[in-house]
Write a protein that holds these residues in place. Structure first.
Motif, short mmCIF file in Angstrom:
data_model
loop_
_atom_site.label_atom_id
_atom_site.label_comp_id
_atom_site.label_asym_id
_atom_site.label_seq_id
_atom_site.Cartn_x
_atom_site.Cartn_y
_atom_site.Cartn_z
N TYR A 25 0.80 -1.23 0.00
CA TYR A 25 0.00 0.00 0.00
C TYR A 25 0.83 1.28 0.00
N PRO A 26 1.93 1.39 0.76
CA PRO A 26 2.70 2.64 0.69
C PRO A 26 3.23 2.96 -0.70
N PHE A 27 3.45 1.96 -1.52
CA PHE A 27 3.96 2.20 -2.86
C PHE A 27 2.86 2.56 -3.86
N ILE A 32 -3.20 5.69 -6.36
CA ILE A 32 -4.62 5.60 -6.03
C ILE A 32 -5.18 6.98 -5.73
N ASN A 33 -4.46 7.78 -4.97
CA ASN A 33 -4.93 9.13 -4.62
C ASN A 33 -5.03 10.02 -5.84
N PHE A 35 -5.91 9.08 -8.93
CA PHE A 35 -7.07 8.71 -9.74
C PHE A 35 -8.38 8.77 -8.96
N TRP A 36 -8.34 8.51 -7.67
CA TRP A 36 -9.55 8.43 -6.86
C TRP A 36 -9.58 9.63 -5.92
N THR A 37 -10.19 10.73 -6.38
CA THR A 37 -10.24 11.94 -5.58
C THR A 37 -11.38 11.83 -4.58
N LYS A 38 -11.37 12.68 -3.59
CA LYS A 38 -12.40 12.66 -2.56
C LYS A 38 -13.43 13.75 -2.78
N ALA A 39 -13.62 14.19 -4.01
CA ALA A 39 -14.57 15.25 -4.31
C ALA A 39 -16.00 14.82 -4.01
N ALA A 40 -16.31 13.56 -4.23
CA ALA A 40 -17.67 13.09 -3.98
C ALA A 40 -17.98 13.07 -2.49
N VAL A 41 -17.00 12.88 -1.67
CA VAL A 41 -17.22 12.85 -0.23
C VAL A 41 -17.42 14.26 0.31
N LYS A 42 -16.79 15.24 -0.31
CA LYS A 42 -16.85 16.61 0.18
C LYS A 42 -18.18 17.29 -0.10
N GLU A 43 -18.97 16.77 -1.06
CA GLU A 43 -20.25 17.39 -1.37
C GLU A 43 -21.22 17.19 -0.22
#
Length: 74
Positions: A25-27, A32-33, A35-43
């Motif tokens: 995971y550290p690599f 992942i970050n 391509f997979w943004t957290k914009a949907a969570v912030k709405e």
């Protein structure tokens, strides 16, 4: 009798989550970050007015559960 994938897949997932993910995971996390943004969570969800809801939540009112008449009354 249980089929082979029903045994093998959960065991492989457990081995991955337990042993391989902490190493890998550290690599892969920067990719992942990216391509997979957290914009949907912030709405934020839209607020409904009290007139639209009429004080009900999932079919129950603030005073107690809603009573439903039986459809079949013989």
């Amino acid at each position: 009798m249980v089929c082979i994938p029903c045994i093998v897949i959960p065991v492989l997932l457990w081995v991955y989550k337990r042993f391989l993910e902490p190493i890998i995971y550290p690599f892969i996390s920067p990719f992942i970050n990216r391509f997979w943004t957290k914009a949907a969570v912030k709405e934020t969800p839209q607020k409904h007015s009290a007139d639209e809801c009429n004080g009900t939540v999932n079919g129950s009112t603030a005073n107690g559960p809603k009573t439903v008449a039986d459809k079949k009354a013989d």
